[in-house]
Enzyme design. Structure first.
Site, PDB file in Angstrom:
ATOM      1  CB  SER A 143      -0.890   0.012   1.252  1.00 38.97           C
ATOM      2  OG  SER A 143      -1.578   1.231   1.395  1.00 38.97           O
ATOM      3  CE1 TYR A 156      -3.940  -2.054   5.481  1.00 42.09           C
ATOM      4  CE2 TYR A 156      -3.449   0.198   4.809  1.00 42.09           C
ATOM      5  CZ  TYR A 156      -3.761  -1.108   4.491  1.00 42.09           C
ATOM      6  OH  TYR A 156      -3.880  -1.471   3.162  1.00 42.09           O
TER       7      TYR A 156
END
Length: 263
Positions: A143, A156
């Site tokens: 990501s 995250y």
């Protein structure tokens, strides 16, 4: 790009989102698929769809990648059935957006178990065969959060930083084995990821116009299968931000403060 016809491709988190779209494109290009996810009903429906449209073999299995014992057993069975894996797409993952002091320990452990440990465990199961055959491709869905950490995504982002660190090291380890290693670093994608990550809907509302479509991301990934691609960064303007951040972190954080706090 080598032809994917007849290649054996394993995809985790394949029941929806970019995992399912990658599966559709791979089947279209003649690859045989092993699709893994927790939702077996969705996998069965996808299997029926793909096998009705393409002359390929599609196997589906229920797997929770947070369970490393289950990974070992599942990959052992799968590899004994298909012979070998040409490509592994580590797509399974999830996130929960919370302030660091409000993050629940159980959720922190779960994110690391799925996003990091599970990814490593799946990879370790196919690496010996790829090294022996001197052929293969590991594709890790990371990501942009692994490059730019923002408020409310501390855990995250930490998992995706870990994925990038692992991927970069793995790429160097396998450089002489002709096994390719690619990280995929997308910005926000219009999938059900945010049903869990952004329960209040604030982040989605603020970034909706910038969201990538899963079909687009999947095509960028499949187009680069079996090629020596280091990273796939989407969208390009967001990746430019990560480069600026690495060069001028203090200025970037100051200038982007308002945008970063939109979660």
């Amino acid at each position: 790009m080598q032809s994917l016809t007849g290649k054996n491709i394993i995809i985790t988190g394949a029941s929806g989102g970019i995992g399912a779209e990658i599966a559709r494109l791979c089947a279209e290009r003649g690859a045989n698929l092993v699709l893994l996810a927790r939702g077996i009903d969705k996998l069965q429906a996808l299997k029926g769809e793909l096998e009705s449209m393409h002359s390929v073999k599609v196997d589906v299995h229920q797997l929770d990648v947070s369970d490393t014992d289950a990974i070992k057993a599942m990959f052992g069975m799968v590899l004994s059935e298909i012979g070998h894996a040409d490509i592994l797409v580590n797509n399974a993952g999830f996130g929960i957006f919370d302030l660091a002091h409000e993050a629940k320990i159980e959720e922190i452990k779960s994110m690391f178990a799925v996003n990091v440990i599970g990814l490593m465990a799946c990879t370790s199961m196919v690496l010996p065969g790829m090294k022996q055959r001197r052929s293969g491709h590991i594709i890790n869905i990371a990501s942009q959060a692994g490059k730019i950490a923002t408020p409310k995504s501390s855990v995250y982002s930490a998992t995706k930083h870990a994925v990038l660190g692992y991927t970069n090291s793995l790429r160097m380890e396998l450089a002489e084995d002709n096994v390719f290693v690619t990280s995929v670093n997308p910005g926000p994608i219009a999938t059900n990821f945010f049903n869990i990550a952004d329960k209040q809907g604030t982040y989605v509302k603020n970034v909706e116009r910038f969201m990538l479509q899963p079909e687009y991301v999947a095509r960028q990934v499949v187009d680069r299968m079996m090629t020596k691609t280091r990273e796939i960064n989407l969208p390009r303007w967001m990746n430019a931000g990560s480069i600026f951040y690495s060069l001028f972190p203090r200025a970037f954080e100051r200038l982007g403060k308002k945008a970063f706090n939109q979660k």
